[in-house]
Design a protein around this motif. Structure first.
Motif, PDB file in Angstrom:
ATOM      1  N   GLY A  96       0.632  -1.291  -0.155  1.00 50.43           N
ATOM      2  CA  GLY A  96       0.046  -0.038  -0.023  1.00 50.43           C
ATOM      3  C   GLY A  96       0.856   1.302   0.127  1.00 50.43           C
ATOM      4  N   LYS A  97       2.060   1.279  -0.027  1.00 49.28           N
ATOM      5  CA  LYS A  97       3.039   2.343  -0.030  1.00 49.28           C
ATOM      6  C   LYS A  97       3.273   2.883  -1.311  1.00 49.28           C
ATOM      7  N   ARG A  98       3.584   4.041  -1.565  1.00 48.30           N
ATOM      8  CA  ARG A  98       3.893   4.677  -2.614  1.00 48.30           C
ATOM      9  C   ARG A  98       5.310   4.363  -3.134  1.00 48.30           C
ATOM     10  N   ILE A  99       5.515   3.562  -4.399  1.00 49.19           N
ATOM     11  CA  ILE A  99       6.618   3.102  -4.885  1.00 49.19           C
ATOM     12  C   ILE A  99       7.428   4.485  -5.618  1.00 49.19           C
ATOM     13  N   PHE A 100       6.644   4.928  -6.459  1.00 48.27           N
ATOM     14  CA  PHE A 100       7.027   6.357  -7.248  1.00 48.27           C
ATOM     15  C   PHE A 100       5.898   7.044  -7.585  1.00 48.27           C
ATOM     16  N   GLU A 101       6.064   8.369  -7.905  1.00 45.60           N
ATOM     17  CA  GLU A 101       4.969   9.049  -8.174  1.00 45.60           C
ATOM     18  C   GLU A 101       5.513  10.269  -9.332  1.00 45.60           C
ATOM     19  N   THR A 102       5.199  10.034 -10.719  1.00 46.71           N
ATOM     20  CA  THR A 102       5.801  11.170 -11.791  1.00 46.71           C
ATOM     21  C   THR A 102       4.572  11.937 -12.454  1.00 46.71           C
ATOM     22  N   GLY A 103       4.872  12.823 -13.225  1.00 46.14           N
ATOM     23  CA  GLY A 103       4.160  13.382 -14.070  1.00 46.14           C
ATOM     24  C   GLY A 103       3.137  12.616 -15.037  1.00 46.14           C
ATOM     25  N   TRP A 104       2.053  12.770 -15.027  1.00 47.89           N
ATOM     26  CA  TRP A 104       1.127  12.067 -16.030  1.00 47.89           C
ATOM     27  C   TRP A 104       1.053  12.601 -17.371  1.00 47.89           C
ATOM     28  N   GLU A 105       1.983  12.280 -18.254  1.00 47.36           N
ATOM     29  CA  GLU A 105       1.620  12.308 -19.778  1.00 47.36           C
ATOM     30  C   GLU A 105       1.847  11.295 -20.439  1.00 47.36           C
ATOM     31  N   THR A 106       1.023  10.556 -21.183  1.00 48.02           N
ATOM     32  CA  THR A 106       1.014   9.433 -21.839  1.00 48.02           C
ATOM     33  C   THR A 106       1.384   9.442 -23.013  1.00 48.02           C
ATOM     34  N   GLY A 107       2.322   8.387 -23.470  1.00 43.66           N
ATOM     35  CA  GLY A 107       2.837   8.100 -24.914  1.00 43.66           C
ATOM     36  C   GLY A 107       2.322   6.535 -25.042  1.00 43.66           C
ATOM     37  N   LYS A 108       1.700   6.393 -26.221  1.00 44.31           N
ATOM     38  CA  LYS A 108       1.079   4.754 -26.395  1.00 44.31           C
ATOM     39  C   LYS A 108       1.615   4.427 -27.735  1.00 44.31           C
ATOM     40  N   SER A 109       1.980   3.126 -27.528  1.00 43.14           N
ATOM     41  CA  SER A 109       2.721   2.329 -28.644  1.00 43.14           C
ATOM     42  C   SER A 109       1.801   1.083 -28.598  1.00 43.14           C
ATOM     43  N   THR A 110       1.275   0.818 -29.776  1.00 40.79           N
ATOM     44  CA  THR A 110       0.265  -0.530 -29.972  1.00 40.79           C
ATOM     45  C   THR A 110       1.141  -1.230 -30.471  1.00 40.79           C
ATOM     46  N   LEU A 111       0.940  -2.621 -29.988  1.00 36.77           N
ATOM     47  CA  LEU A 111       1.641  -3.886 -30.490  1.00 36.77           C
ATOM     48  C   LEU A 111       0.912  -4.408 -31.655  1.00 36.77           C
ATOM     49  N   THR A 112       1.523  -4.322 -32.784  1.00 32.53           N
ATOM     50  CA  THR A 112       0.922  -4.756 -33.884  1.00 32.53           C
ATOM     51  C   THR A 112       2.121  -5.828 -34.861  1.00 32.53           C
ATOM     52  N   ASN A 113       1.680  -6.781 -35.160  1.00 33.28           N
ATOM     53  CA  ASN A 113       2.637  -7.810 -35.802  1.00 33.28           C
ATOM     54  C   ASN A 113       3.621  -8.075 -34.916  1.00 33.28           C
ATOM     55  N   GLY A 114       3.924  -8.171 -33.822  1.00 32.55           N
ATOM     56  CA  GLY A 114       5.029  -8.518 -33.194  1.00 32.55           C
ATOM     57  C   GLY A 114       5.908  -7.065 -32.756  1.00 32.55           C
ATOM     58  N   ALA A 115       5.399  -5.865 -33.326  1.00 29.44           N
ATOM     59  CA  ALA A 115       6.062  -4.593 -33.046  1.00 29.44           C
ATOM     60  C   ALA A 115       5.469  -3.598 -32.591  1.00 29.44           C
ATOM     61  N   TYR A 116       6.095  -2.509 -31.716  1.00 26.42           N
ATOM     62  CA  TYR A 116       5.333  -1.297 -31.323  1.00 26.42           C
ATOM     63  C   TYR A 116       5.329  -0.423 -32.099  1.00 26.42           C
ATOM     64  N   THR A 117       4.016   0.195 -32.497  1.00 28.40           N
ATOM     65  CA  THR A 117       3.697   1.368 -33.408  1.00 28.40           C
ATOM     66  C   THR A 117       3.214   2.417 -32.826  1.00 28.40           C
ATOM     67  N   PRO A 118       3.298   3.612 -32.763  1.00 30.35           N
ATOM     68  CA  PRO A 118       4.819   4.051 -33.274  1.00 30.35           C
ATOM     69  C   PRO A 118       5.816   3.553 -32.089  1.00 30.35           C
ATOM     70  N   ALA A 119       7.071   3.412 -32.483  1.00 28.64           N
ATOM     71  CA  ALA A 119       8.271   3.128 -31.807  1.00 28.64           C
ATOM     72  C   ALA A 119       8.207   4.138 -30.415  1.00 28.64           C
ATOM     73  N   PHE A 120       8.873   3.656 -29.457  1.00 29.87           N
ATOM     74  CA  PHE A 120       9.200   4.593 -28.152  1.00 29.87           C
ATOM     75  C   PHE A 120       9.472   6.089 -28.789  1.00 29.87           C
ATOM     76  N   PRO A 121       9.092   6.978 -28.096  1.00 33.67           N
ATOM     77  CA  PRO A 121       8.161   7.019 -27.007  1.00 33.67           C
ATOM     78  C   PRO A 121       6.756   7.090 -27.399  1.00 33.67           C
ATOM     79  N   GLY A 122       6.136   6.612 -28.455  1.00 33.63           N
ATOM     80  CA  GLY A 122       5.128   6.384 -28.868  1.00 33.63           C
ATOM     81  C   GLY A 122       4.165   7.605 -29.108  1.00 33.63           C
TER      82      GLY A 122
END
Length: 643
Positions: free
Chosen positions: A438-464
């Motif tokens: 129940g303790k906080r491990i970490f907390e950082t700013g929320w700004e989400t980058g999304k990479s969808t797994l398609t045919n075995g690869a993440y698209t778009p690549a990091f950072p999404g």
């Protein structure tokens, strides 16, 4: 485009009115910038009915601002010596004579006079579009703006010169505030008299706490095998992460404090849903009938378009706000106030009703505009309401928005109004890792980058690709308020400014908001098999605001006083201690699995990586104050005592 606001420890005074040869005076900047001849699509129907409010100036604006600073600034002889609603009215509100003069003018122009609130903030009136055109010397039309067709005047509104010194502004003649939306990430889209919104469920696998399960079957993302996203934190997990469970052992759980939640409309299943949610997820802390009350204004019958104001989306907002606030402060009373539509013509009425009647000690608001392109009348009226809240010791919290720096939608960086206003506390969002204990491990700013797994690869690549995140940035409307001086770095406060000017920077403080480390919520929704209660993970700064409101309710009950407007103390005192945990950049992401159809696996699954603290924005999480998370996040019992 907007009135230039000069803020000295508070908010703006209006620019002088321009008098005309006919004995009339313009209301400065009362014509929306988007209502151009090129955008006009039709004239307004002369017989159309509309309701508007004429807001009235305070008798002594400067004295009211000085008093607000005095009651909220540590070290002041008047610190936390709040005024009553009656004292504010008697010292600062428009006089009965002024109210009478405005009512006489409006009734003489053929309008039916509506309500005048107890703080004499405005006079409400109803009439036809033609009467409005005659009374304010304008032409009303329909204009295309941001995918909507909205009513507006062709130029600044004007009033008789004899009333110019008394009129702050007029709200409701145009429909600019139709652009306000709730700040959660799972909106529902149906008209005002609607069934529950479409159902949504979490797909498996997901984790009961951060790091419980790791995705070992999919490819590594940025060289790492990712933990699965939490299924949605429970109230007990968030109480533990923010140290509220320790306060509860001292008898502090929010009791003695009322949290008001303001949204549009009202979910017909809210109490049943919130009660069932507590029964399933927090059985030791039921939502008692005596703890929950509602004030719901009648639905506006004149909403434009078949979908009105996305009422079902507001049902979801209300559910999140009530369950989060009760979950963090289970002893507090919850007052839900539902506006009659999504316009500030209604949301401000709801806010003013709470403030004028001292109906609550804390107000949580989870809605806002895209940026600060707001009519000056609305800005001035809102600031006047929030100023009164400060005088009376009511803490007003606004979510900072869910679209980061707004560049993707506006083309230029901007915080969102109302979060950028100086007399409220803007609450940003974080990505929160809560461990098995129940303790906080970490907390950082929320700004989400999304990479969808398609045919075995993440698209778009990091950072999404950027999807959503905590709103923030430097205001163009408001100068740097007194409480940010010497704390917010000049590198931030001078952005969006000219010369040596400094602006108000958003947010002030933060709490969990990332839907990928979000909150478990329970709501009646419409599924293929019918409408019924179910649960899912949700986030947004719509979560951060009621969570932080709950934290402050616990602080109230721990210290046995109401904290009111906390910005001066958190900037000048608390931020210099470890009571506020400094949020810094964290390299990390979670694996997330979603149903294609939102409810079950029959349509297939989508697998993706969701990056924390996406780097490619104009706002960034850094050491010290930053424009994603503000000063940081509350750090347990020390924060509750020192705030």
């Amino acid at each position: 485009m907007l009135l230039a606001f000069a803020v000295v420890g508070g908010f703006a005074a209006a620019a002088p009115s321009a008098a005309s040869a006919q004995g009339r005076s313009d209301i400065p900047e009362s014509h929306p910038a988007w209502a151009t001849p090129q955008a006009k699509v039709a004239d307004a129907a002369p017989s159309a009915k509309l309701t508007f409010r004429v807001y009235l100036n305070l008798r002594d604006q400067a004295a009211a601002e000085a008093a607000a600073r005095s009651v909220s600034e540590p070290g002041s002889p008047s610190y936390r010596k709040y005024l009553s609603a009656a004292q504010v009215r008697d010292k600062f509100a428009a006089s009965d004579v002024t109210v009478g003069a405005v009512k006489t003018w409006l009734s003489g122009a053929g309008f039916a006079i509506g309500s005048v609130p107890s703080n004499r903030a405005y006079v409400e009136a109803t009439g036809t579009a033609d009467q409005v055109q005659q009374a304010f010397d304008i032409k009303l039309g329909k204009y295309a703006v941001k995918g909507q067709t909205l009513r507006a005047a062709d130029k600044n509104l004007s009033v008789p010169a004899a009333l110019a010194k008394d009129v702050l502004g007029v709200i409701g003649v145009d429909q600019a505030t139709n652009l306000f939306k709730p700040n959660h990430t799972d909106g529902r889209d149906k008209p005002q008299d609607v069934p529950p919104g479409p159902g949504f469920r979490n797909a498996a696998p997901c984790s009961s706490y951060y790091g419980e399960k790791t995705d070992t079957t999919d490819p590594a993302y940025n060289g790492k095998q990712l933990p699965y996203a939490p299924c949605g934190y429970t109230p007990a997990q968030l109480r533990s992460a923010y140290g509220l469970d320790t306060a509860a052992k001292l008898g502090a759980d929010g009791r003695g404090t009322t949290i008001a939640i303001i949204d549009a409309f009202a979910s017909p299943t809210i109490y049943a849903d919130a009660s069932e949610y507590a029964r399933r997820n927090d059985p030791a802390h039921p939502l008692k009938a005596s703890q929950f009350s509602q004030k719901v204004f009648p639905v506006n019958p004149d909403l434009e378009g078949p979908d009105g104001c996305d009422a079902a989306g507001w049902y979801g907002e209300e559910t999140l706000d009530v369950e989060a606030a009760h979950g963090l402060a289970p002893g507090a009373d919850i007052l839900y106030v539902g506006g009659s539509d999504c316009q500030d013509l209604s949301l401000d009425i709801a806010l003013n009703w709470v403030v004028a009647g001292q109906k609550a000690d804390i107000i949580s608001n989870s809605y806002g505009d895209t940026g600060e392109d707001i009519p000056a009348d609305e800005v001035k009226a809102f600031n006047q309401i929030s100023l009164q809240a400060v005088l009376q010791g009511i803490g007003v919290y606004f979510s900072s928005g869910d679209n980061g720096d707004e560049v993707a939608r506006l083309g230029t960086p901007s915080p969102d109004f109302s979060a950028s206003a100086p007399w409220i506390t803007a609450v940003g969002g974080t990505s929160l890792a809560v461990g098995k204990d129940g303790k906080r491990i970490f907390e950082t700013g929320w700004e989400t980058g999304k990479s969808t797994l398609t045919n075995g690869a993440y698209t778009p690549a990091f950072p999404g690709a950027y999807t959503s995140g905590s709103g923030g940035g430097t205001s163009r409307l408001f100068e740097q308020p007194f409480y940010q001086q010497g704390v917010v770095p000049d590198a931030l406060s001078t952005q969006n400014q000219h010369g040596n000017k400094k602006g108000r920077v958003v947010p002030d403080i933060s709490a969990v908001g990332d839907p990928n480390t979000g909150f478990l919520v329970g709501q009646t929704q419409t599924f293929p098999e019918g409408a019924h209660y179910d649960q899912y993970r949700i986030g947004g700064t719509s979560l951060a605001s009621p969570v932080f409101a709950g934290v402050m309710a616990v602080a109230d009950s721990l210290t046995h006083f109401h904290h009111g407007f906390i910005n001066p103390v958190i900037y000048k005192v608390t931020s210099r201690t470890s009571a506020i945990a400094d949020t810094q950049h964290v390299d990390g992401a979670v694996a997330r699995v979603d149903y294609v159809n939102g409810v079950d696996a029959s349509g297939g699954l989508v697998r993706s990586a969701r990056l924390f603290d996406y780097p490619n924005l104009t706002i960034h999480t850094t050491a010290g104050y930053d424009n994603v998370t503000g000063l940081g996040t509350p750090n347990g019992l020390l924060f509750l005592f020192l705030v």
